[in-house]
Motif scaffolding. Structure first.
Motif, PDB file in Angstrom:
ATOM      1  N   ALA A 310      -5.352  10.224   6.543  1.00 22.09           N
ATOM      2  CA  ALA A 310      -4.715  11.224   5.715  1.00 22.09           C
ATOM      3  C   ALA A 310      -3.520  11.776   6.474  1.00 22.09           C
ATOM      4  CB  ALA A 310      -5.689  12.344   5.382  1.00 22.09           C
ATOM      5  N   VAL A 311      -2.731  12.571   5.794  1.00 23.14           N
ATOM      6  CA  VAL A 311      -1.578  13.185   6.421  1.00 23.14           C
ATOM      7  C   VAL A 311      -1.564  14.641   5.999  1.00 23.14           C
ATOM      8  CG1 VAL A 311       0.016  12.663   4.536  1.00 23.14           C
ATOM      9  CG2 VAL A 311       0.903  12.896   6.867  1.00 23.14           C
ATOM     10  N   THR A 312      -0.955  15.477   6.806  1.00 23.46           N
ATOM     11  CA  THR A 312      -0.905  16.900   6.501  1.00 23.46           C
ATOM     12  C   THR A 312       0.285  17.199   5.602  1.00 23.46           C
ATOM     13  OG1 THR A 312      -1.941  17.425   8.619  1.00 23.46           O
ATOM     14  CG2 THR A 312      -0.798  19.213   7.479  1.00 23.46           C
ATOM     15  N   GLU A 321      -2.407  21.398   4.246  1.00 23.74           N
ATOM     16  CA  GLU A 321      -3.631  20.794   3.726  1.00 23.74           C
ATOM     17  C   GLU A 321      -3.632  19.308   4.051  1.00 23.74           C
ATOM     18  OE1 GLU A 321      -3.961  20.970  -0.499  1.00 23.74           O
ATOM     19  OE2 GLU A 321      -2.285  19.596  -0.847  1.00 23.74           O
ATOM     20  N   SER A 322      -4.841  18.765   4.204  1.00 24.97           N
ATOM     21  CA  SER A 322      -4.977  17.329   4.461  1.00 24.97           C
ATOM     22  C   SER A 322      -5.061  16.600   3.134  1.00 24.97           C
ATOM     23  CB  SER A 322      -6.239  17.072   5.290  1.00 24.97           C
ATOM     24  OG  SER A 322      -6.371  15.708   5.585  1.00 24.97           O
ATOM     25  N   ILE A 323      -4.303  15.512   3.000  1.00 24.99           N
ATOM     26  CA  ILE A 323      -4.254  14.764   1.748  1.00 24.99           C
ATOM     27  C   ILE A 323      -4.325  13.280   2.042  1.00 24.99           C
ATOM     28  CG2 ILE A 323      -1.730  14.875   1.778  1.00 24.99           C
ATOM     29  CD1 ILE A 323      -1.749  14.691  -1.263  1.00 24.99           C
ATOM     30  N   GLN A 324      -5.080  12.547   1.216  1.00 24.45           N
ATOM     31  CA  GLN A 324      -5.152  11.098   1.376  1.00 24.45           C
ATOM     32  C   GLN A 324      -3.774  10.491   1.123  1.00 24.45           C
ATOM     33  OE1 GLN A 324      -7.695   8.964   2.208  1.00 24.45           O
ATOM     34  NE2 GLN A 324      -8.973  10.712   2.731  1.00 24.45           N
ATOM     35  N   VAL A 325      -3.448   9.479   1.891  1.00 23.71           N
ATOM     36  CA  VAL A 325      -2.095   8.932   1.829  1.00 23.71           C
ATOM     37  C   VAL A 325      -1.754   8.358   0.458  1.00 23.71           C
ATOM     38  CG1 VAL A 325      -1.841   8.478   4.282  1.00 23.71           C
ATOM     39  CG2 VAL A 325      -2.969   6.790   2.847  1.00 23.71           C
ATOM     40  N   HIS A 326      -2.748   7.806  -0.248  1.00 26.32           N
ATOM     41  CA  HIS A 326      -2.418   7.197  -1.526  1.00 26.32           C
ATOM     42  C   HIS A 326      -2.181   8.222  -2.626  1.00 26.32           C
ATOM     43  CE1 HIS A 326      -6.828   7.612  -1.541  1.00 26.32           C
ATOM     44  NE2 HIS A 326      -6.736   7.735  -2.852  1.00 26.32           N
ATOM     45  N   GLU A 340       1.273  10.186  15.364  1.00 27.96           N
ATOM     46  CA  GLU A 340       0.891   9.900  13.987  1.00 27.96           C
ATOM     47  C   GLU A 340       1.814   8.853  13.378  1.00 27.96           C
ATOM     48  OE1 GLU A 340      -1.399  13.787  12.184  1.00 27.96           O
ATOM     49  OE2 GLU A 340       0.652  13.372  11.542  1.00 27.96           O
ATOM     50  N   LEU A 341       1.233   8.039  12.518  1.00 30.21           N
ATOM     51  CA  LEU A 341       1.975   7.024  11.797  1.00 30.21           C
ATOM     52  C   LEU A 341       2.667   7.664  10.594  1.00 30.21           C
ATOM     53  CD1 LEU A 341       2.323   3.824  11.607  1.00 30.21           C
ATOM     54  CD2 LEU A 341       0.593   3.969   9.827  1.00 30.21           C
ATOM     55  N   ILE A 342       3.910   7.285  10.367  1.00 24.12           N
ATOM     56  CA  ILE A 342       4.647   7.762   9.197  1.00 24.12           C
ATOM     57  C   ILE A 342       4.324   6.822   8.052  1.00 24.12           C
ATOM     58  CG2 ILE A 342       6.941   8.225   8.243  1.00 24.12           C
ATOM     59  CD1 ILE A 342       7.856   8.608  11.202  1.00 24.12           C
ATOM     60  N   PRO A 343       3.590   7.278   7.023  1.00 28.66           N
ATOM     61  CA  PRO A 343       3.081   6.360   6.007  1.00 28.66           C
ATOM     62  C   PRO A 343       4.064   6.029   4.895  1.00 28.66           C
ATOM     63  CG  PRO A 343       2.262   8.557   5.586  1.00 28.66           C
ATOM     64  CD  PRO A 343       3.107   8.659   6.813  1.00 28.66           C
ATOM     65  N   VAL A 344       5.226   6.700   4.865  1.00 27.19           N
ATOM     66  CA  VAL A 344       6.125   6.536   3.739  1.00 27.19           C
ATOM     67  C   VAL A 344       7.552   6.858   4.177  1.00 27.19           C
ATOM     68  CG1 VAL A 344       5.841   8.914   2.946  1.00 27.19           C
ATOM     69  CG2 VAL A 344       6.455   7.150   1.304  1.00 27.19           C
ATOM     70  N   SER A 393       6.387   7.025  -3.095  1.00 25.08           N
ATOM     71  CA  SER A 393       4.954   7.016  -2.834  1.00 25.08           C
ATOM     72  C   SER A 393       4.623   5.955  -1.799  1.00 25.08           C
ATOM     73  CB  SER A 393       4.177   6.763  -4.137  1.00 25.08           C
ATOM     74  OG  SER A 393       4.554   5.521  -4.691  1.00 25.08           O
ATOM     75  N   VAL A 394       3.457   6.101  -1.191  1.00 23.46           N
ATOM     76  CA  VAL A 394       3.071   5.198  -0.114  1.00 23.46           C
ATOM     77  C   VAL A 394       2.711   3.822  -0.668  1.00 23.46           C
ATOM     78  CG1 VAL A 394       0.621   5.755  -0.147  1.00 23.46           C
ATOM     79  CG2 VAL A 394       1.672   5.043   1.989  1.00 23.46           C
ATOM     80  N   SER A 395       3.013   2.787   0.101  1.00 22.41           N
ATOM     81  CA  SER A 395       2.581   1.435  -0.236  1.00 22.41           C
ATOM     82  C   SER A 395       1.488   1.052   0.746  1.00 22.41           C
ATOM     83  CB  SER A 395       3.748   0.440  -0.133  1.00 22.41           C
ATOM     84  OG  SER A 395       3.282  -0.878  -0.248  1.00 22.41           O
ATOM     85  N   GLN A 396       0.243   1.082   0.287  1.00 26.13           N
ATOM     86  CA  GLN A 396      -0.873   0.793   1.188  1.00 26.13           C
ATOM     87  C   GLN A 396      -0.829  -0.643   1.679  1.00 26.13           C
ATOM     88  OE1 GLN A 396      -2.823   3.326   2.085  1.00 26.13           O
ATOM     89  NE2 GLN A 396      -3.649   1.997   3.655  1.00 26.13           N
ATOM     90  N   SER A 397      -0.309  -1.551   0.827  1.00 24.55           N
ATOM     91  CA  SER A 397      -0.220  -2.938   1.257  1.00 24.55           C
ATOM     92  C   SER A 397       0.724  -3.069   2.445  1.00 24.55           C
ATOM     93  CB  SER A 397       0.256  -3.826   0.107  1.00 24.55           C
ATOM     94  OG  SER A 397       1.522  -3.416  -0.345  1.00 24.55           O
ATOM     95  N   TYR A 398       1.709  -2.152   2.532  1.00 23.25           N
ATOM     96  CA  TYR A 398       2.641  -2.188   3.658  1.00 23.25           C
ATOM     97  C   TYR A 398       1.918  -1.804   4.944  1.00 23.25           C
ATOM     98  CZ  TYR A 398       6.799  -1.289   6.453  1.00 23.25           C
ATOM     99  OH  TYR A 398       7.757  -1.312   7.438  1.00 23.25           O
TER     100      TYR A 398
END
Length: 798
Positions: A310-312, A321-326, A340-344, A393-398
């Motif tokens: 998750a990311v803050t 707040e903590s939120i799921q990346v998707h 931390e990894l930058i998800p997007v 939005s995040v690309s989980q496949s990435y």
């Protein structure tokens, strides 16, 4: 006149052959490619496969549109001004030498850092220095060496995946031919050719040969189009001195075709064109079924089975707040802490960004960014906490792609041999030996049966069922584990997990939980400025103790630090406006700890003055005693902790007796400990938090990172386990062992089928048409067996 073939591509040079360096070329393009290879010491490319090049096309102003920066921005998946990454679709990729050339582009141009080929998708992912070579120059280079990319902006905009429909076409051709050949074979089935009544003589005399030659004609596209991939794969395997599973298949097809053709030429019989076309059709049908199943598994893995990270998100008013990346959306404001990894992709809003893009590019040199700069997904923050505004939005496949990036592939795979690999070669040699031995036997006793026996053996012993057993079983288990919030990198990890005999655990953040820990302060009171600096320095850290303490402290105004640095295994330090603070271990902060102070503590040093410490009372995860008790029955256990011995008495009560406990372990000590166990022949699983344990996770045979909704992601690990599922870890290990048993049972079923089939084939009692029908049925039965068994196993998991 003798035909002159091009040395590079193998095409006919005709009357316009170009001679250069004592070799003939069909055009200047092929000659140019040869010159490029020769001048860069790459001429041994032709040793891999003669005439394996592709004919280059003349490129003049075709790619001028790639000079437009907006188009380049849309085409590249990473672009920071100095380094670009592009994924290009190259239809002409067709063999191993193509892969070799495209993955050695850096030797043709040093500005190209790396290139990775995805052979099934016919794509190449290229990392290059954009200030030295432009995208247009890169594409032109590819076209010059015969690998012209297919660039379609519409495809990139719509995110449409290019699909290879060749298998569907081949399946259609084989099915059409199989149906017609079966129809034409009915007179032979019912023995109408020898009937003397009701027009039987008429059929015998006038139409028998016509029907047989029609069957021959229908078989041609089946053999030379629908079934050609089996021949290509077999030839490549033999050239590489490797007997792959396609060798007996290709041999069976060849024998069936040649035998049937000879029979109708000499009018010996109708041949076995029905068996031939049926064999290829059922083989392709099995491949199509397998492809669809893999596509389904891949879909679930990439888009539904999200990593438990998750990311803050920063809300209005400064709340976090903590939120799921998707669940991220465009415009969200995110807090990215150190490591931390930058998800997007996003725009830097606040903070000193020092981004490590090695996840994406392999380049370890961090990149500094300022407010307003674009930051790409996949980077890792190495400094003070930063805030970014998301652009999409995040690309989980990435993220999945980053996890599997070849840059991070160590030698684990080279040290590990899968079940299929170990069986495949022996199986192929055994089948060929039986086929030739049986044929030789019948040549001596009854030569009329020799060819029939040889053909039946090759078909009935087709290794398709064995080839399917492992990927379908482990692929399904991968999906099931994902649903249970246990995310593994690949199917090979399941095999390695099943072999584990030693389990090593980190303590803080692994077997302890930050969500229930408490702490009390002992020492000199902190000033308001020191409290603010302490809070904001902890805000940037991802260590479990830092996160716990950060959540306990009173709210402070968010400030941007002038300097921030995290010392692995020691602590963190930050400064602003001349004020400096160090937070961490006793040695790091300059405190000489007495022997009685053995509790887990975080020490504070402000402006080179020791202030005090926060004493923690750890809370261990639910069910830890039961987990370790069960594990100790089959595994050797040990705890490696970077903390002091304060928790030793409590751990001795929680863990099985005589469990080794090692404290004050630095990251390098953990790595060396695991390496020593491996030198003793142990198969080691390391379970850590993914931060200080990265080296140990990478060294172990299986590295599992525990995630507590923290956006810390390390490609060093082989699996990620949601912290809420920690107490089921041993059940997952046992499930892996059972999955391997299912694979072995599948092998035994396949072997049993082959033994029974071979008995009838060797004794000459099995007709090739029956063998061609039974062979795909065995593959289908194996797939059904593995799917049902793994689903039953999955239902038993919590």
């Amino acid at each position: 006149m003798d035909r002159i073939n091009c040395y590079h591509c193998g095409d006919d040079c005709g009357n316009a052959a170009i001679s250069f360096d004592s070799k003939n070329f069909c055009c200047n393009g092929c000659k140019t490619v040869y010159e490029i290879f020769s001048s860069n010491d790459l001429s041994y490319y032709y040793d891999l496969q003669s005439a394996a090049g592709t004919t280059p096309k003349v490129v003049e102003s075709k790619y001028d549109f790639l000079d437009t920066s907006t188009i380049v921005q849309r085409l590249t998946e990473f672009n920071d001004g100095n380094l670009q990454i592009v994924n290009l679709y190259i239809p002409s990729i067709h063999c191993s030498s193509c892969i070799w050339v495209l993955e050695n582009l850096n030797k043709l141009n040093p500005a190209i850092t790396s290139s990775q080929v995805d052979f099934p998708k016919k794509t190449v992912r290229i990392t290059y220095a954009s200030d030295t070579i432009s995208l247009k120059a890169l594409v032109v280079l590819l076209a010059r060496i015969g690998y012209e990319p297919n660039i379609s902006l519409a495809d990139y905009d719509n995110k449409e995946k290019k699909t290879d429909r060749s298998l569907i076409y081949k399946l259609g051709v084989a099915g059409f031919a199989f149906g017609n050949v079966m129809f034409l074979s009915f007179p032979e089935y019912f023995d109408l050719a020898t009937s003397k009544s009701d027009g039987g003589e008429f059929w015998l005399n006038q139409y028998q040969n016509v029907f047989r030659w029609l069957m021959f004609i229908f078989s041609l596209p089946v053999v030379f189009y629908a079934g050609r991939d089996y021949f290509i794969s077999a030839v490549k395997g033999l050239r590489s001195k490797f007997l792959n599973i396609d060798v007996p298949i290709a041999l069976g097809i060849s024998v069936l075709f040649l035998r049937s053709t000879i029979e109708i030429i000499f009018d010996w019989g109708p041949g076995f064109f029905d068996s031939l076309t049926g064999l290829v059709f059922f083989l392709l049908l099995g491949k199509f079924f397998q492809q669809k199943t893999y596509s389904f598994l891949s879909f679930e893995r990439d888009y539904k089975s999200y990593f438990p990270i998750a990311v803050t998100r920063v809300l209005s008013g400064g709340k976090e707040e903590s939120i799921q990346v998707h669940n991220l959306k465009k415009g969200d404001r995110l807090l990215i802490r150190n490591e931390e990894l930058i998800p997007v992709d996003g725009i830097l809003i606040r903070g000193n960004a020092r981004i490590d893009y090695s996840f994406v590019t392999g380049e370890s040199e961090p990149v500094h960014k300022q407010s307003g700069d674009k930051i790409f997904a996949g980077g890792k923050q190495l400094n003070d906490a930063i805030e970014i505004e998301t652009l999409k939005s995040v690309s989980q496949s990435y993220l999945t792609q980053l996890w599997s990036n070849a840059i991070f592939q160590d030698d684990k795979s080279t040290k590990f041999q899968s079940l299929t690999d170990s069986i495949g070669k022996r199986f192929t040699i055994s089948v060929l030996s039986i086929a030739f031995a049986a044929a030789a036997y019948w040549l001596f006793y009854d030569s009329s049966k020799a060819l029939n026996v040889f053909t039946a053996v090759l078909i009935i012993a087709c290794p398709c069922a064995i080839a399917l057993a492992s990927p379908f079983t482990l692929g399904n288990m991968l999906r099931i584990f994902g649903r249970k919030k246990f995310y593994l990198k690949n199917t090979q990890t399941i095999e390695q997990l099943a072999q584990v005999d030693t389990a090593i655990f980190d303590k803080t953040g692994t077997i302890t939980t930050a969500q229930k820990s408490t702490a009390s302060y002992e020492g000199m009171p902190l000033t308001s400025d020191e409290e603010s600096l302490l809070k904001n320095t902890l805000r940037a850290s991802n260590h479990p103790l830092s996160r716990t303490l950060y959540n306990m402290l009173a709210e402070q105004d968010i400030i941007t630090l002038d300097e921030y640095e995290e010392h692995l295994g020691k602590g963190v330090e930050g400064s602003i406006d001349g004020e400096h603070i160090k937070i961490g271990s006793a040695d790091f902060t300059g405190y000489h700890q007495d022997s009685a102070a053995l509790n887990t503590s975080v020490h504070i040093n402000s402006n080179n003055t020791y202030k005090g410490k926060y004493v923690f009372h750890n809370e261990y995860r639910d069910g830890i005693s039961e987990v370790f008790k069960n594990m100790s029955e089959t595994l050797q256990l040990a705890i490696l902790s970077g903390d002091n011995e304060g928790e030793k008495p409590r751990l001795e009560q929680l863990l099985p007796k005589l469990t080794p406990l090692f404290f004050n372990q630095k990251p390098e000590n953990k790595l060396e400990f695991i390496k020593e166990l491996q030198n003793q022949g142990k198969k080691v699983m390391m379970v850590g938090d993914g931060l200080n344990d990265a080296g140990a996770l990478a060294q172990s045979d299986v590295g599992i990172a525990i995630s507590e909704n923290v956006n810390v992601f390390s490609p060093a690990c082989d699996g990620i386990l949601d912290a809420t599922k920690f107490k089921w870890l041993y059940q997952y290990i046992l499930a892996s062992k059972k999955a391997i048993k299912i694979v072995k049972l599948s092998f035994m079923l396949s072997l049993l089928y082959n033994v029974v089939g071979l008995y009838f084939a060797v004794t000459g009692q099995l007709q090739p048409v029956i063998a061609a029908i039974l062979m795909p049925l065995s593959s289908i039965s194996i797939v059904i067996f593995t799917t049902v068994m793994t689903n039953i196993l999955g239902r038993k998991l919590k």
